[in-house]
Design a protein around this motif. Structure first.
Motif, PDB file in Angstrom:
ATOM      1  N   CYS A 159       0.804  -1.228   0.000  1.00  0.00           N
ATOM      2  CA  CYS A 159       0.000   0.000   0.000  1.00  0.00           C
ATOM      3  C   CYS A 159       0.837   1.277   0.000  1.00  0.00           C
ATOM      4  N   HIS A 160       2.155   1.175   0.251  1.00  0.00           N
ATOM      5  CA  HIS A 160       2.982   2.387   0.216  1.00  0.00           C
ATOM      6  C   HIS A 160       4.461   2.010   0.177  1.00  0.00           C
ATOM      7  N   LYS A 161       5.233   2.848  -0.522  1.00  0.00           N
ATOM      8  CA  LYS A 161       6.695   2.741  -0.502  1.00  0.00           C
ATOM      9  C   LYS A 161       7.276   4.120  -0.181  1.00  0.00           C
ATOM     10  N   THR A 162       8.317   4.116   0.622  1.00  0.00           N
ATOM     11  CA  THR A 162       9.010   5.382   0.886  1.00  0.00           C
ATOM     12  C   THR A 162      10.070   5.606  -0.194  1.00  0.00           C
ATOM     13  N   GLU A 163      10.696   6.773  -0.134  1.00  0.00           N
ATOM     14  CA  GLU A 163      11.818   7.037  -1.012  1.00  0.00           C
ATOM     15  C   GLU A 163      13.045   6.266  -0.513  1.00  0.00           C
ATOM     16  N   VAL A 164      14.080   6.192  -1.341  1.00  0.00           N
ATOM     17  CA  VAL A 164      15.334   5.520  -0.984  1.00  0.00           C
ATOM     18  C   VAL A 164      16.293   6.541  -0.375  1.00  0.00           C
ATOM     19  N   ILE A 165      16.890   6.178   0.755  1.00  0.00           N
ATOM     20  CA  ILE A 165      17.923   7.010   1.377  1.00  0.00           C
ATOM     21  C   ILE A 165      19.269   6.356   1.072  1.00  0.00           C
ATOM     22  N   LYS A 166      20.113   7.021   0.315  1.00  0.00           N
ATOM     23  CA  LYS A 166      21.358   6.426  -0.154  1.00  0.00           C
ATOM     24  C   LYS A 166      22.432   6.382   0.943  1.00  0.00           C
ATOM     25  N   ASN A 167      23.111   5.215   1.011  1.00  0.00           N
ATOM     26  CA  ASN A 167      24.335   5.036   1.797  1.00  0.00           C
ATOM     27  C   ASN A 167      24.184   5.530   3.247  1.00  0.00           C
ATOM     28  N   ASN A 168      23.195   4.939   3.951  1.00  0.00           N
ATOM     29  CA  ASN A 168      22.891   5.421   5.301  1.00  0.00           C
ATOM     30  C   ASN A 168      22.283   4.281   6.114  1.00  0.00           C
ATOM     31  N   LEU A 169      22.868   3.985   7.263  1.00  0.00           N
ATOM     32  CA  LEU A 169      22.325   2.958   8.164  1.00  0.00           C
ATOM     33  C   LEU A 169      21.431   3.564   9.237  1.00  0.00           C
ATOM     34  N   ASN A 170      21.317   4.893   9.255  1.00  0.00           N
ATOM     35  CA  ASN A 170      20.452   5.589  10.208  1.00  0.00           C
ATOM     36  C   ASN A 170      19.558   6.579   9.452  1.00  0.00           C
ATOM     37  N   PRO A 171      18.748   6.085   8.542  1.00  0.00           N
ATOM     38  CA  PRO A 171      17.992   6.971   7.647  1.00  0.00           C
ATOM     39  C   PRO A 171      16.833   7.680   8.350  1.00  0.00           C
ATOM     40  N   VAL A 172      16.475   8.837   7.823  1.00  0.00           N
ATOM     41  CA  VAL A 172      15.271   9.554   8.226  1.00  0.00           C
ATOM     42  C   VAL A 172      14.472   9.811   6.948  1.00  0.00           C
ATOM     43  N   TRP A 173      13.343   9.120   6.823  1.00  0.00           N
ATOM     44  CA  TRP A 173      12.548   9.256   5.601  1.00  0.00           C
ATOM     45  C   TRP A 173      11.612  10.462   5.701  1.00  0.00           C
ATOM     46  N   GLN A 174      11.216  10.988   4.574  1.00  0.00           N
ATOM     47  CA  GLN A 174      10.294  12.109   4.543  1.00  0.00           C
ATOM     48  C   GLN A 174       8.921  11.670   5.059  1.00  0.00           C
ATOM     49  N   SER A 175       8.225  12.612   5.651  1.00  0.00           N
ATOM     50  CA  SER A 175       6.864  12.305   6.105  1.00  0.00           C
ATOM     51  C   SER A 175       5.962  12.078   4.886  1.00  0.00           C
ATOM     52  N   PHE A 176       4.917  11.281   5.067  1.00  0.00           N
ATOM     53  CA  PHE A 176       3.991  11.010   3.964  1.00  0.00           C
ATOM     54  C   PHE A 176       2.581  10.919   4.515  1.00  0.00           C
ATOM     55  N   THR A 177       1.636  11.160   3.648  1.00  0.00           N
ATOM     56  CA  THR A 177       0.215  11.097   4.009  1.00  0.00           C
ATOM     57  C   THR A 177      -0.444   9.964   3.244  1.00  0.00           C
ATOM     58  N   ILE A 178      -1.308   9.190   3.931  1.00  0.00           N
ATOM     59  CA  ILE A 178      -1.963   8.049   3.306  1.00  0.00           C
ATOM     60  C   ILE A 178      -3.372   7.905   3.880  1.00  0.00           C
ATOM     61  N   PRO A 179      -4.371   7.614   3.049  1.00  0.00           N
ATOM     62  CA  PRO A 179      -5.719   7.366   3.574  1.00  0.00           C
ATOM     63  C   PRO A 179      -5.707   6.143   4.489  1.00  0.00           C
ATOM     64  N   VAL A 180      -6.407   6.218   5.606  1.00  0.00           N
ATOM     65  CA  VAL A 180      -6.426   5.109   6.555  1.00  0.00           C
ATOM     66  C   VAL A 180      -7.055   3.864   5.928  1.00  0.00           C
ATOM     67  N   ARG A 181      -8.016   4.057   5.048  1.00  0.00           N
ATOM     68  CA  ARG A 181      -8.629   2.869   4.446  1.00  0.00           C
ATOM     69  C   ARG A 181      -7.671   2.183   3.479  1.00  0.00           C
ATOM     70  N   ALA A 182      -6.672   2.912   2.950  1.00  0.00           N
ATOM     71  CA  ALA A 182      -5.649   2.266   2.125  1.00  0.00           C
ATOM     72  C   ALA A 182      -4.687   1.474   2.996  1.00  0.00           C
ATOM     73  N   LEU A 183      -4.497   1.943   4.215  1.00  0.00           N
ATOM     74  CA  LEU A 183      -3.562   1.296   5.126  1.00  0.00           C
ATOM     75  C   LEU A 183      -4.175   0.081   5.818  1.00  0.00           C
ATOM     76  N   CYS A 184      -5.469   0.183   6.165  1.00  0.00           N
ATOM     77  CA  CYS A 184      -6.087  -0.916   6.934  1.00  0.00           C
ATOM     78  C   CYS A 184      -7.578  -1.051   6.661  1.00  0.00           C
ATOM     79  N   ASN A 185      -8.089  -0.368   5.616  1.00  0.00           N
ATOM     80  CA  ASN A 185      -9.511  -0.380   5.258  1.00  0.00           C
ATOM     81  C   ASN A 185     -10.404   0.030   6.427  1.00  0.00           C
TER      82      ASN A 185
END
Length: 507
Positions: A159-185
């Motif tokens: 239901c969702h993919k984040t962006e790729v953080i290059k060459n990092n073992l301690n990544p911080v991904w960008q925030s994202f918005t998703i409809p709750v029904r897409a996440l768990c109906n």
């Protein structure tokens, strides 16, 4: 299943959609680079109508340029199906082979569908990670997250993919918005699985680990962090039987007969059978339909029967698919002699006996009767309908030809329930329509059949639900997609009773 409810399905390959009567481009998935086994994120929301045949076409392409013109890309294959086939598949999961390139295996395409809840909540989340596993030989890891919603059958849908953080073992991904029904109906306690991958340019991404949560648990972190431990393990990863009873009248070799087998077009019986059967068969697991005729003299002794197998096999009256029923119908016209009277009760009682054996909600029967004449046994038919109204079955009667079908309206208890000997039908289970009301004036048979099917099938979902509710039967937990899983069966009956003089009967 409610008629007109919204269904959601996710596709495994890019596609185009076509509807029943005209074609249009519905949408495209995202592009996934360098993989032969894509799992797409984008979902498509479609209105689902049980009573309509909603044709779909899915085309798969290999993207070569940034052009939106499909002719600029390599065609990989296509698949045709109906939305009903996806919804009616075990676990609402349909897997089909792609075709379209002669002499080449094009692979498979998989669809899953789920009814959408009315939840309108939107969730905004942000994730970070610490001390992820190092996967790249030269460097660290290029991590990204993949979110999966759990399905009712225990499987998972991306239901969702984040962006790729290059060459990092301690990544911080960008925030994202998703409809709750897409996440768990809309089910806050449904499992949400999150996989962590190391991105590779060739598409063979390395699995780092996974964790599970729920939206309820995720939402608790709005004012504080939720911490999850990534597990470093490689874990990739009713039945309706339509009984066909065909009404047989006058000499089918003559153009004046309603059963006339023209080499140029289908007769009214075949049109009604194909219109209704092709939609209902999508909800039947084995696609085997017992098919019967009523009102004919049978070889070799000319015995009159009001419930005979169209395929002449008394041990196994099943026909394979609606095409098999049509074939048996036409073959029967060549071997039996059409004869009156027009008795409905025998075939209704026969289907009722089958329905009486499975009243636990695991099967529901639809009896399609096609007739060209008036009923000869109205009293017995009304009693049969009253008795059947307490069973898991519905009856569709389609009248063909110019006869007056006033008596049929008495069986269709929309206004007043059918009664017999002082007893009223427990439910309204009969739907009657004269086919002539749906004939397209321009002679378009496809349009005529679509109109008929939409009208006669519209009441079936509510009739099924009324039986389940009166019996206190709750939906069962979905079963895994196996060949033993129960499904919907359909029973179709199309019948014609030719009498010494021309008659019209409903089937």
């Amino acid at each position: 299943m409610h008629c007109g409810s919204v269904k959601r399905f996710s596709e495994k390959l890019p596609f185009l959609l076509n509807n029943t009567l005209f074609r249009y481009h519905f949408g495209r998935t995202e592009v996934i680079d360098n993989t032969l086994n894509p799992d797409f994120v984008r979902k498509f929301v479609l209105d689902f109508f049980f009573e309509e045949k909603q044709n779909l076409r899915f085309d798969v392409y290999n993207v070569d340029t940034r052009s939106s013109n499909l002719s600029k890309h390599d065609f990989l294959g296509q698949m045709f199906c109906t939305l009903g086939e996806i919804i009616g598949s075990t676990g609402s999961r349909l897997e089909r082979t792609l075709s379209g390139i002669p002499g080449k295996k094009c692979g498979t395409i998989i669809f899953t569908a789920e009814e959408l809840s009315n939840c309108r909540d939107i969730a905004t989340m942000q994730f970070c990670a610490n001390k992820l596993d190092k996967k790249d030989f030269f460097g660290k890891s290029d991590p990204f997250l993949v979110f999966y919603r759990s399905n009712e059958d225990g499987t998972f849908t991306i239901c969702h993919k984040t962006e790729v953080i290059k060459n990092n073992l301690n990544p911080v991904w960008q925030s994202f918005t998703i409809p709750v029904r897409a996440l768990c109906n809309g089910d806050y306690d449904r499992t949400v699985k999150v996989d962590v991958y190391d991105w590779d340019r060739d598409g063979s991404h390395d699995f780092i680990g996974e964790f599970t949560t729920s939206y309820r648990e995720l939402s608790r972190g709005q004012s504080q962090f939720n911490v999850y431990e990534v597990k470093y393990k490689h874990s990739k990863n009713n039945n309706k039987k339509i009984k066909e009873t065909k009404k047989l009248n006058s000499n089918p070799s003559q153009p004046t007969s309603l059963h006339y087998m023209s080499p140029y077009q289908m007769n009214a019986y075949a049109m009604a059978l194909k219109a209704v059967g092709e939609i209902v068969q999508d909800y039947d697991s084995d696609k085997l339909f017992p098919a019967y005729g009523f009102g004919a003299k049978l070889p070799p002794d000319g015995k009159i029967s009001h419930a005979f197998p169209l395929n002449s096999n008394t041990e196994d009256p099943n026909c394979v698919g609606i095409e098999g029923v049509l074939e048996a119908y036409f073959q029967s016209l060549r071997t039996v002699q059409l004869y009156g009277p027009t008795n409905f009760a025998p075939v209704i009682n026969q289907v009722a006996r089958c329905a009486a054996e499975v009243t636990d909600g695991s099967q529901y029967f639809v009896l399609l009767m096609i007739t060209d004449g008036v009923i000869s046994d109205m009293a017995q038919t009304k009693e049969a309908v009253v008795n059947a109204s307490s069973l898991p079955m519905s009856i569709i009667i389609v009248g063909v030809g110019p006869a007056e079908f006033d008596a049929m309206e008495e069986l269709d208890g929309d206004e007043v329930r059918v009664s017999s000997r002082g007893r009223f039908a427990e439910r309204d289970i009969v739907q009657f329509v004269p086919f002539r009301d749906y004939i397209d004036r321009s002679g378009n048979q496809v349009l005529s059949m679509a109109r008929l099917a939409k009208d006669v099938l519209a009441e079936i979902p509510d009739q099924l639900l009324s039986f389940m509710k009166t019996r206190g039967i709750e939906p069962r937990p979905p079963l895994p997609a196996t060949s033993d899983s129960p499904s919907m069966s359909t029973t179709t009956t199309a019948t014609t009773t030719p009498a010494p003089k021309q008659r019209n009967t409903h089937a």
